[in-house]
Design a protein around this motif. Structure first.
Motif, PDB file in Angstrom:
ATOM      1  N   MET A 160       0.851  -1.184   0.000  1.00 23.15           N
ATOM      2  CA  MET A 160       0.000   0.000   0.000  1.00 23.15           C
ATOM      3  C   MET A 160       0.889   1.236   0.000  1.00 23.15           C
ATOM      4  SD  MET A 160      -2.704   1.207   2.849  1.00 23.15           S
ATOM      5  CE  MET A 160      -4.370   1.216   2.313  1.00 23.15           C
ATOM      6  N   GLY A 161       0.618   2.166  -0.896  1.00 25.49           N
ATOM      7  CA  GLY A 161       1.410   3.372  -1.016  1.00 25.49           C
ATOM      8  C   GLY A 161       1.150   4.351   0.112  1.00 25.49           C
ATOM      9  N   GLU A 162       2.138   5.160   0.395  1.00 25.14           N
ATOM     10  CA  GLU A 162       2.012   6.209   1.398  1.00 25.14           C
ATOM     11  C   GLU A 162       1.690   7.520   0.698  1.00 25.14           C
ATOM     12  OE1 GLU A 162       2.258   5.928   4.789  1.00 25.14           O
ATOM     13  OE2 GLU A 162       2.321   3.786   4.420  1.00 25.14           O
ATOM     14  N   LEU A 163       0.925   8.351   1.369  1.00 23.63           N
ATOM     15  CA  LEU A 163       0.564   9.640   0.794  1.00 23.63           C
ATOM     16  C   LEU A 163       0.512  10.670   1.903  1.00 23.63           C
ATOM     17  CD1 LEU A 163      -0.381  11.022  -1.878  1.00 23.63           C
ATOM     18  CD2 LEU A 163      -2.700  10.686  -1.061  1.00 23.63           C
ATOM     19  N   GLU A 164       1.116  11.809   1.663  1.00 24.52           N
ATOM     20  CA  GLU A 164       1.065  12.928   2.598  1.00 24.52           C
ATOM     21  C   GLU A 164       0.416  14.104   1.893  1.00 24.52           C
ATOM     22  OE1 GLU A 164       4.867  13.891   4.298  1.00 24.52           O
ATOM     23  OE2 GLU A 164       5.446  11.787   4.313  1.00 24.52           O
ATOM     24  N   ILE A 165      -0.540  14.730   2.566  1.00 17.62           N
ATOM     25  CA  ILE A 165      -1.211  15.899   2.012  1.00 17.62           C
ATOM     26  C   ILE A 165      -1.202  16.990   3.064  1.00 17.62           C
ATOM     27  CG2 ILE A 165      -3.349  16.846   1.070  1.00 17.62           C
ATOM     28  CD1 ILE A 165      -4.080  14.000   0.200  1.00 17.62           C
ATOM     29  N   ALA A 166      -0.657  18.129   2.725  1.00 22.09           N
ATOM     30  CA  ALA A 166      -0.638  19.279   3.618  1.00 22.09           C
ATOM     31  C   ALA A 166      -1.448  20.393   2.973  1.00 22.09           C
ATOM     32  CB  ALA A 166       0.791  19.741   3.866  1.00 22.09           C
ATOM     33  N   THR A 167      -2.316  21.011   3.755  1.00 22.38           N
ATOM     34  CA  THR A 167      -3.166  22.082   3.243  1.00 22.38           C
ATOM     35  C   THR A 167      -2.856  23.381   3.966  1.00 22.38           C
ATOM     36  OG1 THR A 167      -4.936  20.489   2.887  1.00 22.38           O
ATOM     37  CG2 THR A 167      -5.555  22.810   2.867  1.00 22.38           C
ATOM     38  N   VAL A 168      -2.751  24.448   3.208  1.00 15.87           N
ATOM     39  CA  VAL A 168      -2.636  25.781   3.782  1.00 15.87           C
ATOM     40  C   VAL A 168      -3.975  26.459   3.551  1.00 15.87           C
ATOM     41  CG1 VAL A 168      -1.434  27.991   3.661  1.00 15.87           C
ATOM     42  CG2 VAL A 168      -0.164  25.872   3.314  1.00 15.87           C
ATOM     43  N   ALA A 169      -4.619  26.866   4.612  1.00 14.64           N
ATOM     44  CA  ALA A 169      -5.962  27.453   4.530  1.00 14.64           C
ATOM     45  C   ALA A 169      -5.951  28.761   3.744  1.00 14.64           C
ATOM     46  CB  ALA A 169      -6.505  27.693   5.931  1.00 14.64           C
TER      47      ALA A 169
ATOM     48  N   VAL B  48       1.259  17.667  -2.029  1.00 18.75           N
ATOM     49  CA  VAL B  48       1.039  16.223  -2.017  1.00 18.75           C
ATOM     50  C   VAL B  48       2.375  15.522  -2.236  1.00 18.75           C
ATOM     51  CG1 VAL B  48      -0.213  14.316  -3.092  1.00 18.75           C
ATOM     52  CG2 VAL B  48      -1.272  16.582  -2.973  1.00 18.75           C
ATOM     53  N   ALA B  49       2.617  14.483  -1.438  1.00 19.83           N
ATOM     54  CA  ALA B  49       3.848  13.710  -1.579  1.00 19.83           C
ATOM     55  C   ALA B  49       3.529  12.229  -1.449  1.00 19.83           C
ATOM     56  CB  ALA B  49       4.866  14.120  -0.516  1.00 19.83           C
ATOM     57  N   GLY B  50       4.195  11.427  -2.253  1.00 21.08           N
ATOM     58  CA  GLY B  50       4.009   9.981  -2.212  1.00 21.08           C
ATOM     59  C   GLY B  50       3.508   9.462  -3.540  1.00 21.08           C
ATOM     60  N   GLU B  51       2.833   8.334  -3.480  1.00 26.59           N
ATOM     61  CA  GLU B  51       2.303   7.705  -4.687  1.00 26.59           C
ATOM     62  C   GLU B  51       0.803   7.955  -4.792  1.00 26.59           C
ATOM     63  OE1 GLU B  51       3.315   3.573  -4.590  1.00 26.59           O
ATOM     64  OE2 GLU B  51       5.449   3.979  -4.784  1.00 26.59           O
TER      65      GLU B  51
ATOM     66  N   LEU C 204      -1.902  23.252  -6.473  1.00 23.33           N
ATOM     67  CA  LEU C 204      -1.606  21.882  -6.095  1.00 23.33           C
ATOM     68  C   LEU C 204      -0.149  21.592  -6.413  1.00 23.33           C
ATOM     69  CD1 LEU C 204      -2.888  19.235  -5.070  1.00 23.33           C
ATOM     70  CD2 LEU C 204      -3.513  18.743  -7.426  1.00 23.33           C
ATOM     71  N   ASP C 205       0.657  21.419  -5.372  1.00 24.86           N
ATOM     72  CA  ASP C 205       2.079  21.144  -5.536  1.00 24.86           C
ATOM     73  C   ASP C 205       2.283  19.632  -5.525  1.00 24.86           C
ATOM     74  OD1 ASP C 205       4.803  20.752  -5.308  1.00 24.86           O
ATOM     75  OD2 ASP C 205       5.089  22.264  -3.768  1.00 24.86           O
TER      76      ASP C 205
ATOM     77  N   THR D 109       5.659  10.680  -6.600  1.00 24.51           N
ATOM     78  CA  THR D 109       6.588   9.824  -7.345  1.00 24.51           C
ATOM     79  C   THR D 109       5.896   8.937  -8.369  1.00 24.51           C
ATOM     80  OG1 THR D 109       6.453   8.170  -5.581  1.00 24.51           O
ATOM     81  CG2 THR D 109       8.263   9.768  -5.459  1.00 24.51           C
ATOM     82  N   PHE D 110       4.570   8.796  -8.260  1.00 19.52           N
ATOM     83  CA  PHE D 110       3.807   7.971  -9.192  1.00 19.52           C
ATOM     84  C   PHE D 110       2.400   8.543  -9.287  1.00 19.52           C
ATOM     85  CE2 PHE D 110       0.794   4.515  -9.989  1.00 19.52           C
ATOM     86  CZ  PHE D 110       1.294   4.006 -11.172  1.00 19.52           C
ATOM     87  N   CYS D 111       1.838   8.542 -10.504  1.00 21.73           N
ATOM     88  CA  CYS D 111       0.495   9.080 -10.728  1.00 21.73           C
ATOM     89  C   CYS D 111      -0.274   8.124 -11.628  1.00 21.73           C
ATOM     90  CB  CYS D 111       0.596  10.462 -11.370  1.00 21.73           C
ATOM     91  SG  CYS D 111      -0.980  11.275 -11.630  1.00 21.73           S
ATOM     92  N   SER D 112      -1.309   7.496 -11.074  1.00 20.88           N
ATOM     93  CA  SER D 112      -2.114   6.530 -11.829  1.00 20.88           C
ATOM     94  C   SER D 112      -3.238   7.240 -12.583  1.00 20.88           C
ATOM     95  CB  SER D 112      -2.724   5.504 -10.871  1.00 20.88           C
ATOM     96  OG  SER D 112      -3.749   6.107 -10.100  1.00 20.88           O
ATOM     97  N   SER D 113      -3.906   6.498 -13.431  1.00 19.49           N
ATOM     98  CA  SER D 113      -5.052   7.055 -14.154  1.00 19.49           C
ATOM     99  C   SER D 113      -6.177   7.414 -13.190  1.00 19.49           C
ATOM    100  CB  SER D 113      -5.550   6.067 -15.214  1.00 19.49           C
ATOM    101  OG  SER D 113      -5.955   4.857 -14.612  1.00 19.49           O
ATOM    102  N   ALA D 114      -6.302   6.700 -12.094  1.00 19.40           N
ATOM    103  CA  ALA D 114      -7.316   7.037 -11.086  1.00 19.40           C
ATOM    104  C   ALA D 114      -7.032   8.408 -10.491  1.00 19.40           C
ATOM    105  CB  ALA D 114      -7.354   5.980  -9.992  1.00 19.40           C
ATOM    106  N   ALA D 115      -5.768   8.735 -10.303  1.00 18.96           N
ATOM    107  CA  ALA D 115      -5.402  10.051  -9.782  1.00 18.96           C
ATOM    108  C   ALA D 115      -5.716  11.145 -10.794  1.00 18.96           C
ATOM    109  CB  ALA D 115      -3.920  10.075  -9.423  1.00 18.96           C
ATOM    110  N   VAL D 116      -5.426  10.891 -12.063  1.00 19.92           N
ATOM    111  CA  VAL D 116      -5.740  11.864 -13.117  1.00 19.92           C
ATOM    112  C   VAL D 116      -7.244  12.131 -13.144  1.00 19.92           C
ATOM    113  CG1 VAL D 116      -5.720  12.299 -15.605  1.00 19.92           C
ATOM    114  CG2 VAL D 116      -3.707  11.301 -14.498  1.00 19.92           C
TER     115      VAL D 116
END
Length: 110
Positions: free
Chosen positions: A1-10, A22-25, A51-52, A57-64
């Motif tokens: 299972m891939g790791e994902l980090e998301i940080a939001t600035v209000a 966004v960082a990870g897969e 969106l940064d 490191t990887f972007c699937s069609s589901a992400a697109v």
């Protein structure tokens, strides 16, 4: 299972700008978290979302697909401010670089 980090600035003040980093897969396992973060942002009704994806490191069609759905639902503009070459290439192959404000990936040798 891939790791994902998301940080939001209000959003701040009148500019109504939201930045997501966004960082990870971005794959089938992590796209639900991306969708949830983007849905939260859409609900804020910002004028612009940056969106940064520099840490992706990887972007699937589901992400697109998730990015396109969010872009259509966004009351303002959704742009990608940075992305690694493999992610940029996926967006280029899908014909989405201009839509997300990215320049096309330069081809080797010219």
């Amino acid at each position: 299972m891939g790791e994902l980090e998301i940080a939001t600035v209000a959003p701040r003040g009148a500019e109504r700008l939201v930045r997501l980093s966004v960082a990870g897969e971005l794959d089938a396992a992590t796209v639900p978290r991306l969708r949830a973060a983007l849905a939260d942002v859409v609900g804020r009704r910002p004028a612009r979302v940056e969106l940064d994806l520099a840490g992706v490191t990887f972007c699937s069609s589901a992400a697109v697909t998730a990015l396109r759905v969010a872009q259509r639902a966004m009351p303002g503009r959704l742009v990608i401010t940075d992305a690694r070459r493999p992610v940029r290439r996926v967006l280029e192959l899908c014909g989405l670089t201009e839509s997300f404000g990215l320049t096309p990936v330069a081809q080797p040798g010219g």
